[in-house]
Design an enzyme around this catalytic site. Structure first.
Site, PDB file in Angstrom:
ATOM      1  CE1 TYR A 158      74.490  31.319  81.163  1.00 35.30           C
ATOM      2  CE2 TYR A 158      73.481  32.104  79.139  1.00 35.30           C
ATOM      3  CZ  TYR A 158      74.011  31.076  79.888  1.00 35.30           C
ATOM      4  OH  TYR A 158      74.068  29.811  79.364  1.00 35.30           O
ATOM      5  CD  GLU A 160      76.822  28.323  80.897  1.00 37.50           C
ATOM      6  OE1 GLU A 160      75.586  28.331  80.847  1.00 37.50           O
ATOM      7  OE2 GLU A 160      77.482  27.477  81.553  1.00 37.50           O
TER       8      GLU A 160
END
Length: 403
Positions: A122, A210
């Protein structure tokens, strides 16, 4: 302002950030042509909406509400599967954690080449207003919601900061890669990607980037398998090219109208309307509403330089929401004058009619004059001095949390 994954990946590609080959599609036929052109045995068929959690969402027929398929991101191993998935995604309503129960109609697809995934990570870049810097968050736990990771494995989240005026150094990028357990080629690939993403973030005036998941492939290279990008609306005047990326179909009629008046509006699920100037103050206002047991119905930032016309338009937009049981106005007067806001509220209320509780908190420029204007009007309004008092007053005025 949000953009689609396929648009974000085009920006990544231009900036030298590694992504898989992919094709934007709006029809099943285009999806099949994309599969043929990609020359990949395995492809991902991805719904494109302005919300996260697409892979775990459910697709429904917009008319009957019948469940069509689970998952808005599918891996296809044949041309036939591409046709099936594209048919089940396009034109149907995708419901995810972030869309709420109303969901969003899928009008765009992204067909992308498959990837040899060794591990998922992530990665996110965000504006950290407390530190006056850009925050980089990375985790070895990719492919899942970062909120889950923060709750169950907080030690798996690694952070670093850099200042926009300086950019992200290779040293910091390498260090962050080491924190993720990367070494050799993969660590160098990660550091190079991070420096490029940091430059993109600053150059394009982003508010968030993101990537979930960011993957290490079989060649030890880092690949952005996802891409979510948001822009800072306050910097829009520097980037006229953004308008070409805007997808009006992803916004409600109210959001479009708010944009035309220079307002930042996001529809939420609660029953307390919010009218605030400044994004930070808006977030704090929503937090204090929830603190006292209420639920905000919207995020509405009129900005620091709003005029009477835009304020009146903002209040009219709020009053059109039939779910509302109360309204909280929280204004910090700087350039904007609190007495002008008060008169605009009165004008809009008289035009549309105000039949629900109204709580107003003014501070800053002409705040006393603004309170006096409201208190001397015919409006049934509660004026308070502090943010805490405002949150408590509006929740009490509607009889507690009834959302």
């Amino acid at each position: 302002m949000n953009i689609h994954e396929y648009q974000a990946k085009a920006m990544f590609r231009e900036s030298g950030v590694s992504v898989q080959r992919g094709v934007h599609c709006t029809t099943v036929e285009q999806a099949l042509s994309a599969y043929d052109s990609l020359d990949s045995d395995i492809v991902a068929v991805k719904s494109q909406i302005h919300a996260g959690g697409r892979g775990k969402g459910d697709l429904f027929k917009p008319d009957s509400g019948e469940l069509v398929m689970q998952g808005g991101v599918k891996v296809a191993f044949s041309r036939e599967e591409v046709e099936t998935f594209a048919s089940n995604i396009l034109g149907h309503r995708l419901v995810t954690k972030q869309t709420g129960p109303s969901g969003k109609i899928v009008s765009n697809l992204y067909v992308e080449s498959g990837c040899d995934i060794a591990h998922e990570y992530y990665l996110a870049l965000l504006v950290d207003r407390e530190e006056d810097a850009i925050l980089v968050m990375a985790s070895t736990e990719g492919g899942v919601d970062i909120e889950e990771v923060a709750e169950t494995s907080p030690e798996a989240i690694h952070k670093a900061w850099f200042y926009p005026s300086e950019g992200l150094s290779e040293e910091v990028a390498h260090s962050l890669g080491g924190s993720l357990g990367l070494s050799g080629t993969s660590r160098s690939s990660f550091a190079e990607m991070m420096v490029r993403l940091a430059s993109l973030f600053i150059e394009k005036d982003c508010s968030m980037i993101e990537i979930n998941p960011l993957v290490r492939d079989g060649n030890e290279s880092m690949v952005a398998l996802d891409a979510k990008v948001s822009f800072d609306e306050n910097a829009a005047f520097r980037h006229p090219w953004r308008e070409a990326l805007r997808d009006i179909s992803e916004e409600s009629d109210v959001e479009v109208r708010a944009h035309e008046h220079g307002l930042s509006y996001v529809d939420l699920e609660g029953n307390i309307g919010c009218l605030v100037n400044g994004a930070g103050l808006a977030m704090a206002t929503m937090d204090v509403i929830k603190l006292y047991g209420g639920e905000p119905a919207n995020f509405l930032d009129i900005g620091g330089g709003a005029d009477s016309e835009s304020i009146t338009a903002a209040f009219e937009i709020i009053l059109e929401d039939s779910r509302l049981e109360g309204i909280l106005v929280n204004i910090f007067g700087g350039i904007i004058r609190c007495d002008m806001v008060a008169r605009s509220i009165i004008e809009a209320s008289e035009e549309i009619g105000l039949r629900i509780p109204l709580v107003v908190r003014f501070s800053g420029t002409n705040h006393e004059e603004g309170r006096k204007v409201l208190e001397e009007s015919d409006l049934d309004v509660i004026t308070v001095s502090t943010l805490g008092d405002a949150g408590e007053a509006i929740v009490n005025a509607i009889g507690g949390n009834q959302a």
